[in-house]
Design a protein around this motif. Structure first.
Motif, PDB file in Angstrom:
ATOM      1  N   ALA A  23     -38.917  28.363-117.235  1.00  0.00           N
ATOM      2  CA  ALA A  23     -37.809  28.684-116.337  1.00  0.00           C
ATOM      3  C   ALA A  23     -37.978  30.071-115.749  1.00  0.00           C
ATOM      4  O   ALA A  23     -37.725  30.305-114.569  1.00  0.00           O
ATOM      5  CB  ALA A  23     -36.483  28.577-117.090  1.00  0.00           C
ATOM      6  N   SER A  24     -38.457  30.991-116.583  1.00  0.00           N
ATOM      7  CA  SER A  24     -38.670  32.352-116.106  1.00  0.00           C
ATOM      8  C   SER A  24     -39.742  32.402-115.033  1.00  0.00           C
ATOM      9  O   SER A  24     -39.617  33.088-114.025  1.00  0.00           O
ATOM     10  CB  SER A  24     -39.064  33.264-117.275  1.00  0.00           C
ATOM     11  OG  SER A  24     -39.366  34.554-116.813  1.00  0.00           O
ATOM     12  N   ALA A  25     -40.830  31.635-115.233  1.00  0.00           N
ATOM     13  CA  ALA A  25     -41.911  31.600-114.254  1.00  0.00           C
ATOM     14  C   ALA A  25     -41.427  31.011-112.928  1.00  0.00           C
ATOM     15  O   ALA A  25     -41.775  31.487-111.849  1.00  0.00           O
ATOM     16  CB  ALA A  25     -43.085  30.781-114.786  1.00  0.00           C
ATOM     17  N   ALA A  26     -40.594  29.951-113.029  1.00  0.00           N
ATOM     18  CA  ALA A  26     -40.073  29.335-111.811  1.00  0.00           C
ATOM     19  C   ALA A  26     -39.168  30.298-111.058  1.00  0.00           C
ATOM     20  O   ALA A  26     -39.202  30.402-109.836  1.00  0.00           O
ATOM     21  CB  ALA A  26     -39.320  28.047-112.157  1.00  0.00           C
ATOM     22  N   GLN A  27     -38.328  31.026-111.832  1.00  0.00           N
ATOM     23  CA  GLN A  27     -37.434  31.978-111.201  1.00  0.00           C
ATOM     24  C   GLN A  27     -38.195  33.127-110.577  1.00  0.00           C
ATOM     25  O   GLN A  27     -37.745  33.729-109.618  1.00  0.00           O
ATOM     26  CB  GLN A  27     -36.431  32.492-112.237  1.00  0.00           C
ATOM     27  CG  GLN A  27     -35.420  31.427-112.678  1.00  0.00           C
ATOM     28  CD  GLN A  27     -34.564  31.892-113.834  1.00  0.00           C
ATOM     29  OE1 GLN A  27     -34.742  33.002-114.332  1.00  0.00           O
ATOM     30  NE2 GLN A  27     -33.636  31.045-114.254  1.00  0.00           N
ATOM     31  N   ALA A  28     -39.386  33.447-111.129  1.00  0.00           N
ATOM     32  CA  ALA A  28     -40.173  34.567-110.611  1.00  0.00           C
ATOM     33  C   ALA A  28     -40.779  34.257-109.261  1.00  0.00           C
ATOM     34  O   ALA A  28     -41.157  35.162-108.527  1.00  0.00           O
ATOM     35  CB  ALA A  28     -41.267  34.929-111.606  1.00  0.00           C
ATOM     36  N   GLN A  29     -40.891  32.974-108.915  1.00  0.00           N
ATOM     37  CA  GLN A  29     -41.446  32.604-107.622  1.00  0.00           C
ATOM     38  C   GLN A  29     -40.421  32.853-106.520  1.00  0.00           C
ATOM     39  O   GLN A  29     -39.276  32.411-106.610  1.00  0.00           O
ATOM     40  CB  GLN A  29     -41.868  31.136-107.622  1.00  0.00           C
ATOM     41  CG  GLN A  29     -43.074  30.859-108.500  1.00  0.00           C
ATOM     42  CD  GLN A  29     -43.576  29.449-108.356  1.00  0.00           C
ATOM     43  OE1 GLN A  29     -42.808  28.532-108.090  1.00  0.00           O
ATOM     44  NE2 GLN A  29     -44.865  29.249-108.532  1.00  0.00           N
ATOM     45  N   ALA A  30     -40.846  33.558-105.497  1.00  0.00           N
ATOM     46  CA  ALA A  30     -39.960  33.900-104.390  1.00  0.00           C
ATOM     47  C   ALA A  30     -40.161  32.928-103.236  1.00  0.00           C
ATOM     48  O   ALA A  30     -41.237  32.365-103.058  1.00  0.00           O
ATOM     49  CB  ALA A  30     -40.240  35.319-103.923  1.00  0.00           C
ATOM     50  N   THR A  31     -39.116  32.738-102.440  1.00  0.00           N
ATOM     51  CA  THR A  31     -39.256  31.875-101.271  1.00  0.00           C
ATOM     52  C   THR A  31     -40.066  32.558-100.175  1.00  0.00           C
ATOM     53  O   THR A  31     -40.628  31.884 -99.314  1.00  0.00           O
ATOM     54  CB  THR A  31     -37.878  31.489-100.711  1.00  0.00           C
ATOM     55  OG1 THR A  31     -37.133  32.678-100.437  1.00  0.00           O
ATOM     56  CG2 THR A  31     -37.125  30.630-101.706  1.00  0.00           C
ATOM     57  N   ARG A  32     -40.154  33.909-100.216  1.00  0.00           N
ATOM     58  CA  ARG A  32     -40.980  34.626 -99.260  1.00  0.00           C
ATOM     59  C   ARG A  32     -41.731  35.732 -99.969  1.00  0.00           C
ATOM     60  O   ARG A  32     -41.142  36.523-100.713  1.00  0.00           O
ATOM     61  CB  ARG A  32     -40.130  35.231 -98.140  1.00  0.00           C
ATOM     62  CG  ARG A  32     -40.976  35.797 -96.999  1.00  0.00           C
ATOM     63  CD  ARG A  32     -40.107  36.236 -95.829  1.00  0.00           C
ATOM     64  NE  ARG A  32     -40.909  36.529 -94.650  1.00  0.00           N
ATOM     65  CZ  ARG A  32     -40.395  36.931 -93.485  1.00  0.00           C
ATOM     66  NH1 ARG A  32     -39.092  37.079 -93.360  1.00  0.00           N
ATOM     67  NH2 ARG A  32     -41.174  37.165 -92.456  1.00  0.00           N
ATOM     68  N   THR A  33     -43.038  35.766 -99.760  1.00  0.00           N
ATOM     69  CA  THR A  33     -43.876  36.816-100.343  1.00  0.00           C
ATOM     70  C   THR A  33     -44.663  37.490 -99.232  1.00  0.00           C
ATOM     71  O   THR A  33     -44.686  37.021 -98.091  1.00  0.00           O
ATOM     72  CB  THR A  33     -44.832  36.233-101.395  1.00  0.00           C
ATOM     73  OG1 THR A  33     -45.613  35.189-100.791  1.00  0.00           O
ATOM     74  CG2 THR A  33     -44.071  35.681-102.597  1.00  0.00           C
ATOM     75  N   TRP A  34     -45.354  38.596 -99.591  1.00  0.00           N
ATOM     76  CA  TRP A  34     -46.028  39.420 -98.601  1.00  0.00           C
ATOM     77  C   TRP A  34     -47.416  39.808 -99.090  1.00  0.00           C
ATOM     78  O   TRP A  34     -47.633  39.986-100.291  1.00  0.00           O
ATOM     79  CB  TRP A  34     -45.231  40.695 -98.336  1.00  0.00           C
ATOM     80  CG  TRP A  34     -43.819  40.444 -97.917  1.00  0.00           C
ATOM     81  CD1 TRP A  34     -42.748  40.198 -98.722  1.00  0.00           C
ATOM     82  CD2 TRP A  34     -43.320  40.374 -96.578  1.00  0.00           C
ATOM     83  NE1 TRP A  34     -41.619  40.005 -97.986  1.00  0.00           N
ATOM     84  CE2 TRP A  34     -41.928  40.108 -96.655  1.00  0.00           C
ATOM     85  CE3 TRP A  34     -43.908  40.534 -95.322  1.00  0.00           C
ATOM     86  CZ2 TRP A  34     -41.131  39.987 -95.536  1.00  0.00           C
ATOM     87  CZ3 TRP A  34     -43.105  40.422 -94.197  1.00  0.00           C
ATOM     88  CH2 TRP A  34     -41.736  40.150 -94.301  1.00  0.00           C
ATOM     89  N   VAL A  35     -48.348  39.949 -98.137  1.00  0.00           N
ATOM     90  CA  VAL A  35     -49.674  40.472 -98.451  1.00  0.00           C
ATOM     91  C   VAL A  35     -49.960  41.656 -97.535  1.00  0.00           C
ATOM     92  O   VAL A  35     -49.429  41.765 -96.427  1.00  0.00           O
ATOM     93  CB  VAL A  35     -50.783  39.408 -98.284  1.00  0.00           C
ATOM     94  CG1 VAL A  35     -50.620  38.282 -99.291  1.00  0.00           C
ATOM     95  CG2 VAL A  35     -50.807  38.864 -96.857  1.00  0.00           C
ATOM     96  N   SER A  36     -50.827  42.549 -98.035  1.00  0.00           N
ATOM     97  CA  SER A  36     -51.232  43.730 -97.266  1.00  0.00           C
ATOM     98  C   SER A  36     -52.660  44.083 -97.644  1.00  0.00           C
ATOM     99  O   SER A  36     -53.098  43.848 -98.780  1.00  0.00           O
ATOM    100  CB  SER A  36     -50.305  44.913 -97.566  1.00  0.00           C
ATOM    101  OG  SER A  36     -50.832  46.113 -97.032  1.00  0.00           O
ATOM    102  N   GLY A  37     -53.378  44.671 -96.698  1.00  0.00           N
ATOM    103  CA  GLY A  37     -54.739  45.102 -96.981  1.00  0.00           C
ATOM    104  C   GLY A  37     -54.818  46.169 -98.053  1.00  0.00           C
ATOM    105  O   GLY A  37     -55.874  46.381 -98.650  1.00  0.00           O
ATOM    106  N   VAL A  38     -53.707  46.846 -98.332  1.00  0.00           N
ATOM    107  CA  VAL A  38     -53.686  47.874 -99.381  1.00  0.00           C
ATOM    108  C   VAL A  38     -52.842  47.419-100.570  1.00  0.00           C
ATOM    109  O   VAL A  38     -52.421  48.231-101.395  1.00  0.00           O
ATOM    110  CB  VAL A  38     -53.145  49.210 -98.829  1.00  0.00           C
ATOM    111  CG1 VAL A  38     -54.109  49.775 -97.814  1.00  0.00           C
ATOM    112  CG2 VAL A  38     -51.756  49.050 -98.222  1.00  0.00           C
ATOM    113  N   GLY A  39     -52.596  46.107-100.659  1.00  0.00           N
ATOM    114  CA  GLY A  39     -51.804  45.573-101.769  1.00  0.00           C
ATOM    115  C   GLY A  39     -52.643  45.313-103.004  1.00  0.00           C
ATOM    116  O   GLY A  39     -53.831  45.648-103.076  1.00  0.00           O
ATOM    117  N   SER A  40     -52.026  44.662-103.984  1.00  0.00           N
ATOM    118  CA  SER A  40     -52.701  44.301-105.237  1.00  0.00           C
ATOM    119  C   SER A  40     -52.135  42.978-105.716  1.00  0.00           C
ATOM    120  O   SER A  40     -50.913  42.769-105.686  1.00  0.00           O
ATOM    121  CB  SER A  40     -52.475  45.372-106.308  1.00  0.00           C
ATOM    122  OG  SER A  40     -52.916  44.900-107.576  1.00  0.00           O
TER     123      SER A  40
END
Length: 315
Positions: A23-40
């Motif tokens: 349940a925790s893993a499912a809740q951790a998933q967001a409906t919108r996420t982001w990527v960046s060239g300087v992300g991790s």
């Protein structure tokens, strides 16, 4: 307390712990996420703590959610097994997928019965089969209900630009939607469409699609139906549009341009059929071969062999 009761308690505790973690893993998933060239990819993929790759973000994105791109960068190849949107986000970023050494840029393979939509949207992407060892296919669609590709460039692959080859295990139809897409410099077909299940079909809609310097601009394989509007198919090594399906491929072209191919349109034999309206076919070695019917407004001239289509099948 007996050992039996203790074991039973431990099992119950383990089941509760597993359920809480899931349940925790499912809740951790967001409906919108982001990527960046300087992300991790160790980040939660939020706007303020973006991930580095599309593959890293997809595990943190809920089914039916969206991955958005914050800035231009190379975000890696990806295999998609759930409904999702990948948005290259023009204006703030332009997502690039680099696939080399026989790797597919994007693979869509959705078989989860819980995923009722089974739909993928790819928007504003640059999918590049980076040399000198080229990627295999730009986009490969194996299983799922629908694939949308919009505002995208697919360039330089050792096999196909867009390979829709639906598995024999999928009895349901599949749909392909392409809009404002350029496919070029592929050793195989620019767009290839087929369904391996004898009881099903792929239905495709191609709007403002350009395919050049490939084997065929569009190759209609077994059990394929396509409506193609505003397409440009040029300088391919076999044909602009080629219907190679075993007696069950159909293509309707309206407002298209086919030029500098060995053959503009190849329609095999009946019941394969290509229908043309308001389409320009010029500068090819042969304009048309096979079961091709023409409606009003076609321009067929300037080919070495100006074969004309069959008379229209009017009521």
């Amino acid at each position: 307390m007996s050992s039996h009761v203790i074991r039973h308690s431990f099992k119950a505790l383990a089941l509760v712990t597993f359920a809480l973690l899931a349940a925790s893993a499912a809740q951790a998933q967001a409906t919108r996420t982001w990527v960046s060239g300087v992300g991790s990819d160790a980040n939660p993929c939020s706007r303020t703590a973006p991930c580095k790759t599309y593959a890293g973000a997809i595990s943190k994105t809920a089914m039916g959610g969206e991955i958005s791109t914050l800035d231009p960068g190379g975000y890696g190849a990806i295999t998609i097994t759930k409904s999702i949107t990948i948005n290259g986000t023009p204006g703030s970023g332009y997502g690039s997928i680099l696939a080399s050494s026989g790797v597919n840029g994007v693979v869509v393979n959705i078989t989860d019965p819980a995923d009722t939509k089974k739909t993928v949207r790819l928007n504003w992407l640059d999918i590049n089969g980076a040399g000198p060892s080229l990627g295999a296919n730009g986009v490969r669609f194996i299983a799922g209900a629908a694939l949308h590709i919009e505002n995208t460039v697919i360039d330089g692959f050792a096999q196909k630009g867009v390979d829709v080859n639906i598995s024999n295990l999928q009895s349901a139809p599949a749909k392909l939607y392409m809009k404002n897409v350029t496919v070029r410099n592929c050793a195989g077909d620019g767009v290839s469409i087929t369904h391996a299940n004898a009881g099903s079909v792929v239905i495709a809609s191609l709007l403002d699609v350009s395919a050049g310097n490939c084997a065929n601009g569009v190759n209609m394989g077994a059990r394929s139906r396509a409506t193609i509007r505003g397409g440009t198919f040029h300088a391919n090594t076999t044909a602009g549009v080629n219907l190679t399906g075993v007696g069950n491929a159909e293509a309707s072209l309206m407002g298209c341009t086919l030029t500098n191919n060995p053959t503009g349109v190849i329609a095999g034999g009946a019941p394969n059929i290509a229908r043309l309206a308001q389409t320009m076919i010029y500068g090819n070695t042969t304009s048309l071969t096979g079961n091709v019917k023409g409606w009003a407004g076609n321009f067929i001239d300037g080919n070495t062999n100006n074969n004309l289509p069959l008379a229209p099948n009017l009521p």
